[in-house]
Design a protein around this motif. Structure first.
Motif, PDB file in Angstrom:
ATOM      1  N   THR A 172      60.187  12.577  28.038  1.00 21.45           N
ATOM      2  CA  THR A 172      61.569  13.020  27.781  1.00 21.45           C
ATOM      3  C   THR A 172      61.540  14.532  28.182  1.00 21.45           C
ATOM      4  OG1 THR A 172      61.909  11.986  25.681  1.00 21.45           O
ATOM      5  CG2 THR A 172      63.242  13.763  26.014  1.00 21.45           C
ATOM      6  N   PHE A 173      62.177  14.808  29.454  1.00 23.66           N
ATOM      7  CA  PHE A 173      62.177  16.024  30.004  1.00 23.66           C
ATOM      8  C   PHE A 173      63.397  17.084  30.150  1.00 23.66           C
ATOM      9  CE2 PHE A 173      58.956  13.674  31.983  1.00 23.66           C
ATOM     10  CZ  PHE A 173      57.838  14.603  32.432  1.00 23.66           C
ATOM     11  N   GLN A 174      63.220  18.246  30.044  1.00 27.54           N
ATOM     12  CA  GLN A 174      64.239  19.050  29.923  1.00 27.54           C
ATOM     13  C   GLN A 174      64.370  19.838  31.367  1.00 27.54           C
ATOM     14  OE1 GLN A 174      66.560  19.660  27.361  1.00 27.54           O
ATOM     15  NE2 GLN A 174      67.708  20.810  29.021  1.00 27.54           N
ATOM     16  N   LYS A 175      65.419  19.727  32.261  1.00 25.99           N
ATOM     17  CA  LYS A 175      65.437  20.337  33.245  1.00 25.99           C
ATOM     18  C   LYS A 175      65.516  21.805  33.204  1.00 25.99           C
ATOM     19  CE  LYS A 175      67.490  19.880  37.959  1.00 25.99           C
ATOM     20  NZ  LYS A 175      68.494  19.472  38.674  1.00 25.99           N
ATOM     21  N   ASP A 176      64.518  22.423  33.943  1.00 27.98           N
ATOM     22  CA  ASP A 176      64.954  24.059  33.858  1.00 27.98           C
ATOM     23  C   ASP A 176      66.263  24.579  34.695  1.00 27.98           C
ATOM     24  OD1 ASP A 176      62.354  24.518  33.172  1.00 27.98           O
ATOM     25  OD2 ASP A 176      61.319  24.059  34.897  1.00 27.98           O
ATOM     26  N   THR A 177      66.650  25.632  34.448  1.00 22.76           N
ATOM     27  CA  THR A 177      67.962  25.968  34.781  1.00 22.76           C
ATOM     28  C   THR A 177      68.094  26.886  36.287  1.00 22.76           C
ATOM     29  OG1 THR A 177      67.798  28.245  33.641  1.00 22.76           O
ATOM     30  CG2 THR A 177      68.766  26.137  32.642  1.00 22.76           C
ATOM     31  N   HIS A 178      66.876  26.922  36.661  1.00 25.47           N
ATOM     32  CA  HIS A 178      66.505  27.469  37.962  1.00 25.47           C
ATOM     33  C   HIS A 178      65.644  26.749  38.962  1.00 25.47           C
ATOM     34  CE1 HIS A 178      63.325  28.958  35.751  1.00 25.47           C
ATOM     35  NE2 HIS A 178      62.625  29.383  36.893  1.00 25.47           N
ATOM     36  N   ASN A 179      65.573  26.943  40.313  1.00 31.86           N
ATOM     37  CA  ASN A 179      64.561  26.353  41.078  1.00 31.86           C
ATOM     38  C   ASN A 179      63.309  27.101  41.102  1.00 31.86           C
ATOM     39  OD1 ASN A 179      65.969  24.346  41.812  1.00 31.86           O
ATOM     40  ND2 ASN A 179      66.581  25.395  43.928  1.00 31.86           N
ATOM     41  N   VAL A 180      62.128  26.579  40.945  1.00 27.63           N
ATOM     42  CA  VAL A 180      60.884  27.150  40.934  1.00 27.63           C
ATOM     43  C   VAL A 180      60.507  28.082  42.127  1.00 27.63           C
ATOM     44  CG1 VAL A 180      58.701  27.082  40.174  1.00 27.63           C
ATOM     45  CG2 VAL A 180      60.101  25.092  39.629  1.00 27.63           C
ATOM     46  N   PHE A 181      60.867  27.319  43.246  1.00 24.09           N
ATOM     47  CA  PHE A 181      60.928  28.000  44.677  1.00 24.09           C
ATOM     48  C   PHE A 181      61.681  27.637  45.577  1.00 24.09           C
ATOM     49  CE2 PHE A 181      58.931  27.441  48.901  1.00 24.09           C
ATOM     50  CZ  PHE A 181      58.402  28.884  49.235  1.00 24.09           C
ATOM     51  N   SER A 182      62.306  28.554  46.382  1.00 27.08           N
ATOM     52  CA  SER A 182      63.354  28.311  47.418  1.00 27.08           C
ATOM     53  C   SER A 182      62.933  29.197  48.415  1.00 27.08           C
ATOM     54  CB  SER A 182      64.511  28.268  46.833  1.00 27.08           C
ATOM     55  OG  SER A 182      64.951  29.610  46.404  1.00 27.08           O
ATOM     56  N   THR A 183      63.713  29.103  49.670  1.00 30.41           N
ATOM     57  CA  THR A 183      63.471  29.930  50.868  1.00 30.41           C
ATOM     58  C   THR A 183      64.665  30.120  51.568  1.00 30.41           C
ATOM     59  OG1 THR A 183      62.283  30.230  52.797  1.00 30.41           O
ATOM     60  CG2 THR A 183      62.739  28.036  52.231  1.00 30.41           C
ATOM     61  N   PRO A 184      65.058  31.206  52.159  1.00 33.33           N
ATOM     62  CA  PRO A 184      66.199  31.515  52.752  1.00 33.33           C
ATOM     63  C   PRO A 184      66.272  30.634  54.114  1.00 33.33           C
ATOM     64  CG  PRO A 184      64.832  33.558  53.334  1.00 33.33           C
ATOM     65  CD  PRO A 184      64.098  32.580  52.029  1.00 33.33           C
ATOM     66  N   GLN A 185      65.159  30.155  54.479  1.00 33.09           N
ATOM     67  CA  GLN A 185      65.404  29.214  55.682  1.00 33.09           C
ATOM     68  C   GLN A 185      66.245  28.149  55.628  1.00 33.09           C
ATOM     69  OE1 GLN A 185      61.256  28.493  56.408  1.00 33.09           O
ATOM     70  NE2 GLN A 185      61.150  29.844  57.955  1.00 33.09           N
ATOM     71  N   GLN A 186      66.880  27.768  56.539  1.00 29.34           N
ATOM     72  CA  GLN A 186      67.636  26.490  56.246  1.00 29.34           C
ATOM     73  C   GLN A 186      66.746  25.048  56.462  1.00 29.34           C
ATOM     74  OE1 GLN A 186      70.888  26.341  55.485  1.00 29.34           O
ATOM     75  NE2 GLN A 186      70.546  28.336  55.022  1.00 29.34           N
ATOM     76  N   GLY A 187      66.873  24.260  55.746  1.00 34.07           N
ATOM     77  CA  GLY A 187      66.153  22.998  56.045  1.00 34.07           C
ATOM     78  C   GLY A 187      65.583  22.305  54.842  1.00 34.07           C
ATOM     79  N   LEU A 188      64.787  21.441  54.966  1.00 36.13           N
ATOM     80  CA  LEU A 188      64.181  20.761  53.899  1.00 36.13           C
ATOM     81  C   LEU A 188      62.870  21.594  53.207  1.00 36.13           C
ATOM     82  CD1 LEU A 188      64.411  17.962  52.186  1.00 36.13           C
ATOM     83  CD2 LEU A 188      62.688  17.076  53.901  1.00 36.13           C
ATOM     84  N   ILE A 189      62.862  21.427  51.841  1.00 39.92           N
ATOM     85  CA  ILE A 189      61.712  21.955  51.308  1.00 39.92           C
ATOM     86  C   ILE A 189      61.299  20.770  50.390  1.00 39.92           C
ATOM     87  CG2 ILE A 189      60.462  23.470  49.789  1.00 39.92           C
ATOM     88  CD1 ILE A 189      62.424  25.433  50.836  1.00 39.92           C
ATOM     89  N   CYS A 190      60.194  20.096  50.522  1.00 39.77           N
ATOM     90  CA  CYS A 190      59.935  18.682  49.431  1.00 39.77           C
ATOM     91  C   CYS A 190      58.534  18.506  49.427  1.00 39.77           C
ATOM     92  CB  CYS A 190      60.757  17.789  50.183  1.00 39.77           C
ATOM     93  SG  CYS A 190      61.189  16.502  49.104  1.00 39.77           S
ATOM     94  N   ASP A 191      58.533  17.475  48.669  1.00 41.93           N
ATOM     95  CA  ASP A 191      56.983  17.049  48.469  1.00 41.93           C
ATOM     96  C   ASP A 191      56.188  17.871  47.754  1.00 41.93           C
ATOM     97  OD1 ASP A 191      58.345  15.038  49.557  1.00 41.93           O
ATOM     98  OD2 ASP A 191      56.718  14.919  51.515  1.00 41.93           O
TER      99      ASP A 191
END
Length: 112
Positions: free
Chosen positions: A73-92
């Motif tokens: 049973t998970f509770q999703k965090d309200t913010h992203n742990v990591f993001s970047t200003p670059q446009q595109g996919l960040i995954c895996d």
């Protein structure tokens, strides 16, 4: 899939496109599917066993995460742990705890 040992069981978290699935095993070889909640962090999960629970990571407009005390049973965090200003996919995402206690994340990035 991402497989971690949590408590006395092996937990396999796997992608269901935008959510993640869970299978549990006692021996690490034969897994049985288990329902889970709060798993909408995005597909291609990373998982980390912590002393007090499990944190899963996924790709959803950056790397998002959710925390669970029981690995189910998970509770999703309200913010992203990591993001970047670059446009595109960040995954895996794949996360490890290093010997100095800090965490490292490795991920795939594809410019738009």
């Amino acid at each position: 899939p991402e497989i971690i040992k949590f408590g006395d069981k092996w937990h396999m978290y796997y992608s269901l496109v935008t959510k993640n699935g869970l299978a549990v095993s006692s021996d690490g070889l034969s897994f049985k599917e288990r329902p889970m909640t709060g798993n909408d962090v995005g597909g291609i999960p990373g998982a980390l066993a912590l002393p007090d629970g499990v944190r899963i990571y996924g790709c959803q407009v950056g790397i998002s995460s959710a925390l669970s005390k029981d690995g189910i049973t998970f509770q999703k965090d309200t913010h992203n742990v990591f993001s970047t200003p670059q446009q595109g996919l960040i995954c895996d995402p794949s996360i490890i705890r290093m010997s100095d206690g800090k965490f490292a994340i490795v991920y795939k990035a594809r410019p738009q």
